[in-house]
Scaffold this motif. Structure first.
Motif: not given
Length: 169
Positions: A86-105
């Motif tokens: 594997l190679e890490v090709y990008a990263d980013f942060e998800l928004d939100g304070d509350e855990w949105p759930g596995d499916e949303t994440v």
């Protein structure tokens, strides 16, 4: 003569030594910590592979990891010039304070990594022979560590030596 109060310690020590001797290096290897990776001080590239905290991996890092574990705390990194999975090709942060759930994440992680794929590889995902995956926050890391980081991982069907940046395949 050994004092009776030291006899159990000596007996236990001898038993542990006998087990280690009989079982070989695999037991010792499992007990000892794995060496951490080392990086070039100027470029930040990994020059010697090792165990890397999953929160410390960065874009451009190569991993020799075909693990299917649900949760990771560290990953085996290698120099990108060595064969890797594997190679890490990008990263980013998800928004939100509350855990949105596995499916949303996982849905947001997938969409974000897909959006970054063409920029890294040079052709759209649908035309590529390469595939991608990602590391994403768990509910526990989201709530306890304020983890919002998604790391996008590119891979080929077989281990790769060198970066897949601009591979256009």
């Amino acid at each position: 003569m050994t004092s009776p109060r030291f006899l159990p310690v000596i007996t236990v020590s001898m038993a542990v030594a006998a087990v280690l001797t009989l079982s070989g290096c695999s037991v010792v290897e499992g007990i000892l910590p794995k060496p951490a990776e080392s990086r070039d001080p100027q470029s930040g590239e990994i020059v010697d592979g090792g165990a890397t905290d999953v929160f410390a991996i960065a874009v451009g890092d190569c991993l020799d990891d075909s693990s299917t574990a649900d949760e990771l705390t560290e990953v085996p990194t290698v120099p990108c010039s060595a064969e890797h999975d594997l190679e890490v090709y990008a990263d980013f942060e998800l928004d939100g304070d509350e855990w949105p759930g596995d499916e949303t994440v996982t849905s947001e992680a997938d969409a974000g990594c897909l959006a970054q794929f063409e920029r890294f590889v040079g052709i759209p995902f649908e035309e590529s022979a390469l595939d991608y995956s990602f590391y994403w926050p768990t509910e526990e890391s989201w709530e306890q560590l304020d983890d919002r980081l998604v790391s996008c991982l590119i891979f080929d069907t077989a281990p790769t030596a060198g970066s897949l940046a601009g591979a256009a395949r």
